[in-house]
Write an enzyme that holds these catalytic residues in place. Structure first.
Site, mmCIF file in Angstrom:
data_model
loop_
_atom_site.group_PDB
_atom_site.id
_atom_site.type_symbol
_atom_site.label_atom_id
_atom_site.label_comp_id
_atom_site.label_asym_id
_atom_site.label_seq_id
_atom_site.Cartn_x
_atom_site.Cartn_y
_atom_site.Cartn_z
ATOM 1 N N HIS A 46 2.158 2.213 -3.244
ATOM 2 C CA HIS A 46 1.049 2.783 -4.079
ATOM 3 C C HIS A 46 0.955 4.381 -3.926
ATOM 4 O O HIS A 46 0.437 4.902 -4.707
ATOM 5 C CB HIS A 46 -0.393 2.233 -3.698
ATOM 6 C CG HIS A 46 -0.732 1.178 -4.609
ATOM 7 N ND1 HIS A 46 -0.746 0.778 -5.664
ATOM 8 C CD2 HIS A 46 -1.187 -0.128 -3.994
ATOM 9 C CE1 HIS A 46 -1.180 -0.325 -6.041
ATOM 10 N NE2 HIS A 46 -1.375 -0.926 -5.046
ATOM 11 N N GLU A 105 0.832 -1.448 -0.201
ATOM 12 C CA GLU A 105 -0.114 0.059 0.175
ATOM 13 C C GLU A 105 0.953 1.178 0.210
ATOM 14 O O GLU A 105 0.675 2.085 -0.682
ATOM 15 C CB GLU A 105 -0.942 0.018 1.178
ATOM 16 C CG GLU A 105 -1.887 -1.345 1.369
ATOM 17 C CD GLU A 105 -2.477 -1.842 -0.078
ATOM 18 O OE1 GLU A 105 -3.012 -0.860 -0.874
ATOM 19 O OE2 GLU A 105 -2.537 -2.868 -0.156
HETATM 20 ZN ZN LIG Z 1 -2.315 -2.812 -4.872
#
Ligand SMILES: [Zn+2]
Length: 1530
Positions: free
Chosen positions: A359, A356
């Site tokens: 990202h 995450e």
């Molecule tokens: Zn992802």
């Protein structure tokens, strides 16, 4: 009515398996895909720049409509092109149209609105304006609306909850918006490239706190729009971001903060108080902070949001979501609780956290332009989330190595299934976009990033990544943008003049991957490379447009100090072949570490030295490379590219392997053979193979986890090996599990006894190998557990029970005790998914109780959906205080706290589940059969006169009329009809239901009780057996009953053949010993032995005996002699036993000793078989006690093929070890056909093992009869070579015994046997036959006028063998013989058939072409039979259709004399040999290409196709079993 108790759910049982429809129908006018996209995308006329969103999620009663969120949004948009409408996304929102305002920002003039439109298919909300908007002007749109806080789905803004320590339910609201669900929270322009800045406000009650993407600006306690007692949190303005990253949370969660010093900005982790107070929030904050620093350093691009919050959500659809500044997680992907969390949880959490966080750059800062490039988000996140773990000191968890097994190989597995798609893939609708979140996007995307890095080298790739992130920050990019940046950075790729774009287009725009063929000539330094698309079945030649790739080839040699993954050579997509020269080395590895996304198929000369090296010192290759070798070689062998024996031989080195990753690869690849072998004779060999490999490693890493052992390799490896060892009944593993479980049972509150990682396997093994005590304990712990993972482990362990009856009880208990008492916790869609997954995982063990479990699911659905809401107009609070049912009058009464005011209009919302019975009242279903015999179902209603109440709660009286609106949710392969026209439709999955019955029993145990615990089976075995009878009686057509009893039978045998078994009648005294009597033996063996008695006495006699026993022993204590006595009386009365046998002797042989006999059936001579008995033991060991039994044996034969009842024709008495039984061995025979006897039979295939010593004509002809079908069917299968390896030695041995060469002794039956043996041996290309054939040819050529073959019986076979073995010269010689044979038709046909035996393709083509030419020497009258002969041969089958296709008209006119007979003849031959999908496809393509010409024989063609389809399904089932049997027997 009984709605609350009843459960339904049907519509889609056996709906037929249809291949998934194409993603979209493209109508001809839209040939170009790109042109369609605008239809689903927003118009380009307006661009948003700013949103102000205010939401007030109502989670408590008394503040307006609960579980909704009233909201307001202002959107600033720039007008690019003049337009007179504004199109926004909105879905499930209740928009107040009167609130909508549009005004120009400069000057503030209001734009009058004409009307509103909704486009439900595209989720559009359209504001039509009276005057157009001007290009270049900025406008503000203001809308008030109410969004749902959904209780049904886990996306949009939705409700989650947890149970507080005081037992109360606490609620939270949370968002999850990727990819297209922001439109469910506020009206917006919900596309990733429509980036804007957001100002977000949350109105909440003071008992909650809120979170959003940004820092809190301030909290206001009063002001416009803030209700009394509420407060408003206002958040700072975000930077430019996509709508799907918008996030808010409202909860009463607690927080843990990262220690200072790890990162420059605040990092916090939020979770439910019970978890946080248990310390579960301590693991993630510091790790997150370190990862942020590491990622900033690596990307050299700063994180620009002011903080990072991570919140765990009790109900979460995926694993986690990367919302900018506010990441959301499933509980066990963020919170790590001591004593509960496993080492695998810690690893998954570390990887998820970093995924995450990556990202925040890939996805949030630089976003894909459209969802077709989703891999730019997920591929990069999947790759860098692993590599960055090294930078924060987590190299112990082997992040780089596990990428190979968990991402790369997983992608390759998925990429050859029918569900695959190119990495870059055109999608437009929300449904299509959802499909993109799959293994291809994540794992193949990851493989693409990893391959690019290997090509470029890491420093160059890193520079390119930094440049890419900088160039496109706060913007959107497509894959070509990335490739352009790379090609700018790295002006040329190592080893080639190709650009990265050219290379990567071959990998990202087509699905699948290549297999690289690598050939090295023995002892030479030259290697050749060529490529083809990898297929799961090599024989599948259905590849209309052959795919090819630009393949980077890297190399690793024994002399290399270090692995270099950049390419030394490229095999370009249009180059057929490449050569490479290496020094004289012992071995070489292509594609070390599998950085190139392809498989390597070495020729034998190259793979053999690698296997040798693995066996002598496997550490010459690094773990990733070893893993790749295992994965490639097993998969290539499964698909028929290479020899399975070589691949299995390679895996034998694993005895010395101690690294996690090669093991992961291996066990993953063993799942398939295990699944298929689990019901075959090959299982014990398979067990031996696997357990033999894993034992040393498991011992070395220590089966018992040590305190403070390092995370990573050891723990995870132990998990995998432990699971396999226990599943394969390894005694050490089972004993360990039983001990640990027993310790836990004595100290249930102690959660340190069983290591968390091992819990699922220990629980499973202990329950599977335990009795009621273990079962009941697991069930009790399940009910008491307060953590999801504990519940999951326990519920799964219950399913491990080997007792199907216990499983049946489990289903019943689930409903009555578990589900009902736990309805507070088991009430989320998440629970259903989990239980459904658990049912799926445990097929077929759960098959017998499937109905019960589906019922349980129905109950949970009930719990989720059960809610009654009443709203009254004018507004009046109506609170439900309870419901009652009046069964007599079918009333369902809702009690209210206060009276409904007269004159009010009340709306009642209820959710319920209705039953769909077969009877024609209410909603019911019926079945019908299609032409193909497939069973289909339909549901319909019949309400007259009082049946509407069966389908929905209603006022079911004729004079209470009303207006109805009806929605039917159906699967997309059904249609629906109702009273009025269709308004709209939504697909949704429904669950199936099969009704089962609770089993009742009261006689054995209550009426007649045991005298002492030594014969528990008198209670439990008899009860179990009557349960089975009850099931059968109540529902004779219930699928699985027979299966269930056979399973019980097999499970108890498994146990009974082990060292843990005990006799049914067993002297016990201590409580522990008594406890041990409640075992599989007492239950299932008890039942199985009674079932055998049912068989040999008949059910009628058994029932008489049991009735007498119950009558005689009512209200008394009984022992087994009492039962035997009653049975004996009944047997004598009905004359069921042969002279000299009595029930007491028979039964005692089964109850006083443990184990059961293995009955061997062997051929004694042409007129007799022998049956013999010995004790069956799992490990094949000899029985020291020499046990024997009274064995009833039922026999069916070809002469007597139906068994009237199960009365045995033969008894094998105790102490009689073998007995001859008259039988004509040329006829087939089956022993124990109905499997009523509690014995194991070794016959069938195993019988053939003895054939090597066999010279009986009759025995061999039976053998040939059995194997002919197998031989013909397997001729095109990868298993063919194994079949050949299996048969040839037997044939050669027998042939040698009979005499290969002709001799005067070959007369009568022996001459025929020799001819048959030769026929088989030559067809299988036995060296013995071919040598002999060449010898014959030489003799014949020397003396052309005298055939050296005298035997009439063997002549055709040997002439065929001469052509097959002798190549072109032999063909020419026999062809001359054919031409010379004048008018001797028989001889001519023989030679013609022989000519078709050639194994050379050019010669075969020559022969085929001769048939078309009347001057070639082949008479037109003979040509047809040539075609047939060619079609039946191995080579001919592969080319005959091409030949027909090219020469169809000539074949018809020349050979068929104008008719289609030659074609029918060929197809008729092929139908016997075509057994694969690829062959069928080829035949269908041939038919389609010549449709018109072939019309007259359509009917014949249909039958041929049907036959081939039957062959294919035979190959998938029986054929596969035989293949596996051959594999593990050879
Ligand atoms: Zn992802």
């Amino acid at each position: 009515m009984e709605q609350a108790k009843i459960v339904l759910i049907i519509l889609s049982i056996l709906g037929g398996i249809s291949s998934s429809p194409p993603l979209r129908e493209v109508s001809p006018e839209f040939e170009n895909f790109e042109e369609i996209i605008p239809l689903y995308k927003l118009p380009d006329s307006l661009v948003p720049s700013y949103y102000n969103v205010e939401l007030q999620p109502i989670l408590d009663e008394g503040y307006g409509t609960r579980f909704t969120a009233p909201g307001k949004v202002s959107i600033n948009v720039l007008c690019l092109f003049a337009t007179n409408n504004i199109t926004l996304h909105a879905l499930t929102l209740n928009i107040s149209e009167s609130s909508v305002q549009v005004r120009e920002i400069v000057g503030g003039s209001e734009i009058p609105i004409a009307s509103f439109d909704v486009d439900a298919e595209k989720d559009f909300f359209i504001i039509n304006l009276q005057n157009g908007l001007r290009a270049g002007a900025v406008y503000q749109i203001y809308i008030e609306f109410v969004a749902p806080v959904s209780r049904e789905v886990l996306y949009g803004l939705y409700l989650s909850n947890y149970t507080a320590d005081d037992g109360s339910t606490r609620y939270m609201a949370i968002t999850d918006l990727e990819a297209t669900d922001a439109r469910r929270v506020f009206p917006c322009m919900d596309e990733p490239s429509k980036k804007a800045e957001f100002e977000i406000s949350i109105i909440r009650l003071p008992k909650y706190s809120s979170l959003s993407n940004m820092d809190l600006l301030r909290t206001e306690t009063e002001g416009p729009g803030i209700p009394q007692g509420w407060v408003k949190d206002m958040y700072k303005r975000t930077l430019k971001m996509s709508t799907y990253l918008f996030a808010v949370a409202v909860s009463d969660f607690e927080v843990e903060e990262a220690a200072p010093g790890h990162y420059t900005k605040p990092v916090k982790v939020w979770g439910p108080p019970p978890y946080m107070q248990a310390g579960a929030g301590k693991y993630s904050p510091d790790l997150t902070a370190k990862l942020m620093t590491a990622l900033e350093n690596y990307f050299r691009v700063p994180y620009t949001f002011p903080k990072m919050d991570k919140i765990s959500v009790p109900h979460f659809g995926g694993g986690a979501m990367e919302n900018w500044g506010l990441n959301t997680y499933r509980l066990n992907r963020l919170l790590i609780e001591d004593g509960i969390a496993t080492e695998s949880d810690k690893i998954s959490t570390a990887i998820t956290l970093s995924h995450e966080l990556v990202h925040q750059w890939f996805g949030n800062l630089v976003t894909l332009k459209w969802w077709d490039d989703l891999w730019l988000n997920e591929g990069f996140a999947s790759y860098y989330s692993n590599t960055v773990l090294i930078d924060v000191g987590l190299e112990d968890i082997l992040p780089l190595d596990t990428l190979v097994s968990d991402a790369i190989q997983r992608a390759m597995y998925y990429d050859v299934t029918s569900a695959t798609h190119p990495v870059h893939y055109n999608v437009t609708t929300p449904t299509e976009i959802r499909i993109m979140f799959d293994t291809i996007t994540y794992s193949k995307g990851c493989a693409m990033v990893r391959m690019m890095e290997a090509i470029l080298t890491e420093p160059v790739m890193r520079d390119a990544v930094t440049a890419f992130l900088t160039k496109f920050e706060y913007n959107n990019a497509q894959q070509d943008d990335l490739f352009q940046v790379i090609d700018d950075q790295a002006t040329s790729l190592p080893g080639t003049d190709l650009t990265m774009k050219a290379v990567m287009d071959t990998w990202t725009l087509q699905s699948g991957f290549p297999v690289l063929y690598v050939s090295r000539t023995e002892g030479s330094g030259s290697i050749t490379f060529r490529q083809a698309k990898f297929k799961t079945d090599l024989n599948n030649d259905d590849d209309p447009t052959p795919s090819s790739w630009d393949i980077p080839i890297s190399l690793y040699l024994p002399t290399d100090v270090q692995v270099n993954t950049s390419a030394v050579l490229w095999l370009k997509k249009d180059a057929p072949i490449e050569f490479f020269s290496i020094a004289n080395v012992q071995w070489f590895i292509i594609n070390p570490r599998q950085t190139g996304y392809y498989r390597v198929n070495y020729n034998r000369a190259s793979i053999r030295p690698i296997i040798e090296q693995l066996h002598t010192n496997h550490e010459a290759f690094d773990p990733q490379t070893r893993s790749a070798l295992i994965d490639d070689n097993l998969n290539l062998a499964y698909a028929g590219y290479s020899d399975l024996t070589d691949a299995l031989n390679l895996t034998m080195y694993l005895k010395n392997e101690r690294h996690l990753v090669p093991w992961t690869t291996f066990v993953t690849n063993m799942a398939k053979p295990y699944r298929f072998l689990s019901r075959t004779a090959g299982l014990s060999a398979f067990k031996k193979y696997i357990v033999g490999l894993i034992k040393d490693t498991l011992t070395e890493i220590n089966i018992d986890p040590q305190p403070n052992e390092p995370i990573g390799n050891a723990t995870i490896l132990r998990n995998k090996l432990f699971e396999w060892a226990c599943n394969l009944d390894d005694s050490e593993c089972i004993q360990y599990s039983k001990n640990k479980f027993a310790q836990w049972m004595t100290d249930p509150s102690n959660n340190t006894i069983i290591f968390p990682d091992l819990r699922p396997f220990v629980y499973c093994a202990a329950v599977a190998n335990g009795g009621d005590a273990e079962w009941d304990f697991a069930l009790a712990q399940y009910s008491a557990a307060n953590r999801e993972v504990t519940k999951t482990n326990l519920i799964r362990s219950l399913a491990c029970s080997k007792s199907v009856f216990r499983l049946a009880r489990f289903g019943v208990s689930m409903i009555s005790s578990v589900i009902t008492t736990l309805s507070n916790t088991l009430n989320k869609a998440y629970d259903i998914t989990d239980i459904q997954r658990f049912i799926r995982d445990n097929e077929p063990a759960l098959q017998p109780v499937n109905g019960t479990l589906q019922t349980a699911i129905g109950n949970i659905e009930n719990n989720i959906k059960w809610s009654i809401t009443l709203t009254a107009t004018p507004d009046q609070p109506l609170t439900v205080t309870g419901v009652t049912e009046d069964d007599e009058r079918d009333f369902y009464i809702i009690q209210l706290e206060s009276e409904i005011a007269a004159g009010a209009e009340v709306s009642i919302q209820m959710e319920y589940v209705a039953q769909i019975p077969t009877s024609g009242a209410g909603l019911f279903y019926r079945e019908y059969q299609t032409e193909t015999g497939e069973v289909r179902r339909l549901a319909a209603t019949q309400f007259e006169s009082v049946e509407a109440r069966r389908m929905f709660p209603c006022f079911d009286e004729p004079d209470l009329k009303a207006v109805f609106e009806l929605t039917v949710i159906r699967k997309d392969n059904y249609t629906s009809l109702a009273n009025t026209e269709l308004v709209s439709s939504t697909p949704e999955n429904l669950v199936t239901l099969i009704i089962t019955h609770e089993l009742a029993h009261q006689w054995f145990g209550n009426l007649v009780t045991l005298k002492w615990w030594k014969e528990v089976y008198l209670n439990e075995g008899l009860t179990t057996y009557s349960q089975y009878l009850g099931m059968e009686a109540v529902s004779p057509d219930l699928m699985g009953v027979e299966f269930a009893i056979l399973d019980a039978f097999q499970y108890s045998m498994l146990y009974d053949a082990s060292e843990y078994s005990h006799p049914l009648s067993n002297d016990v005294t201590t409580p522990d010993e008594i406890d041990g009597m409640f075992s599989t033996i007492s239950y299932e063996k008890g039942a199985s032995v009674i079932r055998m008695v049912d068989g040999f006495l008949t059910r009628e006699t058994l029932r008489k005996g049991l009735q007498a026993y119950l009558k005689k022993m009512s209200f008394q204590g009984a022992q087994q002699e009492d039962l035997f006595e009653s049975l004996e009386e009944a047997a004598v009365a009905d004359n069921r036993l042969p002279a000299g046998l009595n029930m007491a002797d028979i039964m005692s042989s089964w109850t006083l000793q443990s184990g059961f006999p293995l009955v061997r059936v062997q051929i004694a001579n042409e007129t007799a078989i022998t049956v013999s008995q010995e004790r069956f033991l799992n490990d094949g060991a000899e029985d020291p006690e020499g046990s024997s039994w009274f064995v009833p044996i039922t026999i069916v034969t070809a002469d007597n093929p139906t068994l009237e009842n199960n009365i045995p024709q033969v008894w094998l008495e105790k102490d009689v070890s073998s007995k001859a039984v008259a039988h004509d061995v040329s006829k087939w025979i089956m022993i124990n056909q109905n499997a009523t006897e509690y014995v194991s039979i070794e016959a069938a295939l195993n019988l053939t093992r003895y054939m090597e010593q066999e010279t009986h004509f009759a025995v061999w002809s039976t053998f040939f009869e059995h194997f002919n079908n197998i031989y013909v069917k397997m001729a095109s299968h990868p298993g063919y070579s194994l079949l050949r390896d299996y048969l040839v030695p037997k044939l050669d041995a027998a042939l040698t015994a009979v005499g290969v060469e002709e001799s005067p002794s070959h007369t009568g039956a022996l001459a025929i046997l020799r001819a048959d043996l030769l026929d088989w041996a030559c067809s299988l290309q036995s060296p013995l036959c071919f040598t002999y054939a060449n010898q014959l040819l030489a003799q014949w050529v020397d003396n052309p006028n005298t055939s050296p073959i005298l035997s009439v019986d063997a002549r055709a076979t040997l002439e065929c063998a001469i052509v097959a073995a002798g190549g072109k010269p032999a063909f020419d010689f026999v062809f001359a013989k054919y031409q010379d044979s004048g008018s001797n038709t028989e001889l001519k046909n023989e030679f013609l058939n022989a000519l078709a035996c050639t194994t050379e393709i050019s010669v075969m083509n020559e022969l085929l072409n001769k048939t078309l030419n009347t001057t070639s020497g082949i008479a037109p009258g003979d040509a047809s039979s040539v075609l047939n002969s060619v079609s039946s041969g191995a080579l001919g089958r592969t080319i005959i259709l091409d030949f027909l296709s090219e020469n169809l008209e000539d074949v018809i006119t020349v050979i068929g004399n104008g008719g289609l007979q030659p074609i029918t003849g060929v197809l008729g031959t092929l139908q016997n040999y075509f057994t694969t999908k690829a062959q069928l496809d080829k035949l269908e393509a041939f038919v389609a290409a010549h449709q018109e010409r072939l019309t007259p024989i359509n009917m014949a063609i249909r039958l041929v196709i049907q036959r081939i389809q039957d062959n294919i399904s035979w190959m998938d089932t029986t054929g596969f079993d035989i293949w596996m049997w051959l594999w593990f027997s050879s």
